[in-house]
Motif scaffolding. Sequence first.
Motif, PDB file in Angstrom:
ATOM      1  N   LYS A 162       0.822  -1.209   0.000  1.00  0.00           N
ATOM      2  CA  LYS A 162       0.000   0.000   0.000  1.00  0.00           C
ATOM      3  C   LYS A 162       0.857   1.259   0.000  1.00  0.00           C
ATOM      4  O   LYS A 162       2.013   1.232   0.399  1.00  0.00           O
ATOM      5  CB  LYS A 162      -0.919   0.019   1.218  1.00  0.00           C
ATOM      6  CG  LYS A 162      -1.965  -1.059   1.196  1.00  0.00           C
ATOM      7  CD  LYS A 162      -2.924  -0.874   2.336  1.00  0.00           C
ATOM      8  CE  LYS A 162      -4.090  -1.835   2.173  1.00  0.00           C
ATOM      9  NZ  LYS A 162      -5.160  -1.532   3.105  1.00  0.00           N
ATOM     10  N   ILE A 190      -4.708  -3.047  -9.142  1.00  0.00           N
ATOM     11  CA  ILE A 190      -4.010  -1.799  -8.878  1.00  0.00           C
ATOM     12  C   ILE A 190      -5.083  -0.788  -8.505  1.00  0.00           C
ATOM     13  O   ILE A 190      -5.830  -0.320  -9.365  1.00  0.00           O
ATOM     14  CB  ILE A 190      -3.219  -1.308 -10.121  1.00  0.00           C
ATOM     15  CG1 ILE A 190      -2.392  -2.429 -10.733  1.00  0.00           C
ATOM     16  CG2 ILE A 190      -2.371  -0.110  -9.750  1.00  0.00           C
ATOM     17  CD1 ILE A 190      -1.305  -2.974  -9.854  1.00  0.00           C
ATOM     18  N   ASP A 191      -5.196  -0.493  -7.229  1.00  0.00           N
ATOM     19  CA  ASP A 191      -6.210   0.433  -6.736  1.00  0.00           C
ATOM     20  C   ASP A 191      -5.591   1.796  -6.472  1.00  0.00           C
ATOM     21  O   ASP A 191      -4.393   1.911  -6.206  1.00  0.00           O
ATOM     22  CB  ASP A 191      -6.841  -0.096  -5.441  1.00  0.00           C
ATOM     23  CG  ASP A 191      -7.537  -1.427  -5.648  1.00  0.00           C
ATOM     24  OD1 ASP A 191      -8.148  -1.603  -6.715  1.00  0.00           O
ATOM     25  OD2 ASP A 191      -7.448  -2.272  -4.755  1.00  0.00           O
ATOM     26  N   GLU A 192      -6.431   2.810  -6.536  1.00  0.00           N
ATOM     27  CA  GLU A 192      -5.955   4.165  -6.297  1.00  0.00           C
ATOM     28  C   GLU A 192      -5.873   4.431  -4.805  1.00  0.00           C
ATOM     29  O   GLU A 192      -6.765   4.062  -4.041  1.00  0.00           O
ATOM     30  CB  GLU A 192      -6.912   5.161  -6.956  1.00  0.00           C
ATOM     31  CG  GLU A 192      -6.371   6.560  -6.997  1.00  0.00           C
ATOM     32  CD  GLU A 192      -7.194   7.474  -7.875  1.00  0.00           C
ATOM     33  OE1 GLU A 192      -7.115   8.693  -7.655  1.00  0.00           O
ATOM     34  OE2 GLU A 192      -7.899   6.969  -8.748  1.00  0.00           O
ATOM     35  N   ARG A 246      -1.053   0.059 -14.138  1.00  0.00           N
ATOM     36  CA  ARG A 246      -2.015  -0.929 -14.635  1.00  0.00           C
ATOM     37  C   ARG A 246      -1.594  -1.618 -15.937  1.00  0.00           C
ATOM     38  O   ARG A 246      -1.778  -2.838 -16.061  1.00  0.00           O
ATOM     39  CB  ARG A 246      -3.394  -0.297 -14.798  1.00  0.00           C
ATOM     40  CG  ARG A 246      -4.132  -0.188 -13.501  1.00  0.00           C
ATOM     41  CD  ARG A 246      -5.565   0.273 -13.659  1.00  0.00           C
ATOM     42  NE  ARG A 246      -6.104   0.605 -12.356  1.00  0.00           N
ATOM     43  CZ  ARG A 246      -6.448   1.821 -11.973  1.00  0.00           C
ATOM     44  NH1 ARG A 246      -6.339   2.834 -12.806  1.00  0.00           N
ATOM     45  NH2 ARG A 246      -6.920   2.032 -10.763  1.00  0.00           N
ATOM     46  N   CYS A 290      -0.731   4.378  -5.223  1.00  0.00           N
ATOM     47  CA  CYS A 290      -1.510   3.204  -5.591  1.00  0.00           C
ATOM     48  C   CYS A 290      -1.304   2.094  -4.562  1.00  0.00           C
ATOM     49  O   CYS A 290      -0.323   2.087  -3.827  1.00  0.00           O
ATOM     50  CB  CYS A 290      -1.150   2.719  -6.989  1.00  0.00           C
ATOM     51  SG  CYS A 290       0.509   2.086  -7.171  1.00  0.00           S
ATOM     52  N   HIS A 291      -2.279   1.193  -4.531  1.00  0.00           N
ATOM     53  CA  HIS A 291      -2.213  -0.013  -3.720  1.00  0.00           C
ATOM     54  C   HIS A 291      -2.179  -1.197  -4.681  1.00  0.00           C
ATOM     55  O   HIS A 291      -3.007  -1.284  -5.588  1.00  0.00           O
ATOM     56  CB  HIS A 291      -3.431  -0.155  -2.814  1.00  0.00           C
ATOM     57  CG  HIS A 291      -3.694   1.015  -1.918  1.00  0.00           C
ATOM     58  ND1 HIS A 291      -2.714   1.639  -1.186  1.00  0.00           N
ATOM     59  CD2 HIS A 291      -4.843   1.690  -1.639  1.00  0.00           C
ATOM     60  CE1 HIS A 291      -3.256   2.638  -0.481  1.00  0.00           C
ATOM     61  NE2 HIS A 291      -4.535   2.691  -0.754  1.00  0.00           N
ATOM     62  N   SER A 316       1.575   6.461 -10.102  1.00  0.00           N
ATOM     63  CA  SER A 316       0.226   6.655 -10.610  1.00  0.00           C
ATOM     64  C   SER A 316      -0.385   5.313 -11.004  1.00  0.00           C
ATOM     65  O   SER A 316       0.248   4.522 -11.705  1.00  0.00           O
ATOM     66  CB  SER A 316       0.267   7.580 -11.821  1.00  0.00           C
ATOM     67  OG  SER A 316      -1.012   7.687 -12.389  1.00  0.00           O
ATOM     68  N   PRO A 317      -1.616   5.035 -10.569  1.00  0.00           N
ATOM     69  CA  PRO A 317      -2.243   3.760 -10.924  1.00  0.00           C
ATOM     70  C   PRO A 317      -2.410   3.589 -12.431  1.00  0.00           C
ATOM     71  O   PRO A 317      -2.326   2.475 -12.940  1.00  0.00           O
ATOM     72  CB  PRO A 317      -3.607   3.807 -10.243  1.00  0.00           C
ATOM     73  CG  PRO A 317      -3.551   4.898  -9.270  1.00  0.00           C
ATOM     74  CD  PRO A 317      -2.459   5.812  -9.669  1.00  0.00           C
ATOM     75  N   THR A 318      -2.615   4.680 -13.157  1.00  0.00           N
ATOM     76  CA  THR A 318      -2.789   4.572 -14.607  1.00  0.00           C
ATOM     77  C   THR A 318      -1.498   4.183 -15.305  1.00  0.00           C
ATOM     78  O   THR A 318      -1.540   3.638 -16.405  1.00  0.00           O
ATOM     79  CB  THR A 318      -3.301   5.898 -15.194  1.00  0.00           C
ATOM     80  OG1 THR A 318      -2.413   6.951 -14.820  1.00  0.00           O
ATOM     81  CG2 THR A 318      -4.692   6.203 -14.713  1.00  0.00           C
ATOM     82  N   ARG A 339       0.243  11.070  -6.969  1.00  0.00           N
ATOM     83  CA  ARG A 339      -0.708   9.970  -6.854  1.00  0.00           C
ATOM     84  C   ARG A 339      -0.045   8.735  -6.226  1.00  0.00           C
ATOM     85  O   ARG A 339       1.130   8.480  -6.434  1.00  0.00           O
ATOM     86  CB  ARG A 339      -1.267   9.634  -8.226  1.00  0.00           C
ATOM     87  CG  ARG A 339      -2.259  10.673  -8.732  1.00  0.00           C
ATOM     88  CD  ARG A 339      -2.586  10.450 -10.179  1.00  0.00           C
ATOM     89  NE  ARG A 339      -3.725  11.167 -10.700  1.00  0.00           N
ATOM     90  CZ  ARG A 339      -3.899  12.468 -10.715  1.00  0.00           C
ATOM     91  NH1 ARG A 339      -3.028  13.245 -10.157  1.00  0.00           N
ATOM     92  NH2 ARG A 339      -4.961  13.020 -11.252  1.00  0.00           N
TER      93      ARG A 339
END
Length: 118
Positions: A12, A81-83, A22, A106-107, A17-19, A104
């Motif tokens: 966590k 991949i969560d924000e 991913r 991510c988890h 950035s999650p984007t 940003r």
Amino acid sequence: MTEKKGYVATTKFLIASPTKVRPVANVIKRKKASEAMAILQNMPQKGARLINGTLKSAVANALNANKKLDEDMLYVKEIRIDEGPRLKRVWFRARGRADQLLRRMCHITVIVDEKAGK
């Protein structure tokens, strides 16, 4: 009836950035764990290093579960991949102005499981 979940590892509050992470995660979905680790070690993205650490942890969790699992039979069942929260920073601009800079997070959640047929 509940489905067997698998062996989970979560990391966590990673500053990425999650984007951006991913697409790296989509490359290793449903692959063997050893093959996924080899792919991640040869990718240049920062997200590959972050996912690789979480994947190694999930494999270690599976092998230490006292179920006599074979490392060659493990595969990546699911990867999420969560924000996470965003760090808000000030970015100073010309003529006394300021913009907001969002860092940003991510988890990463990796679930590995054993293939059904041996």
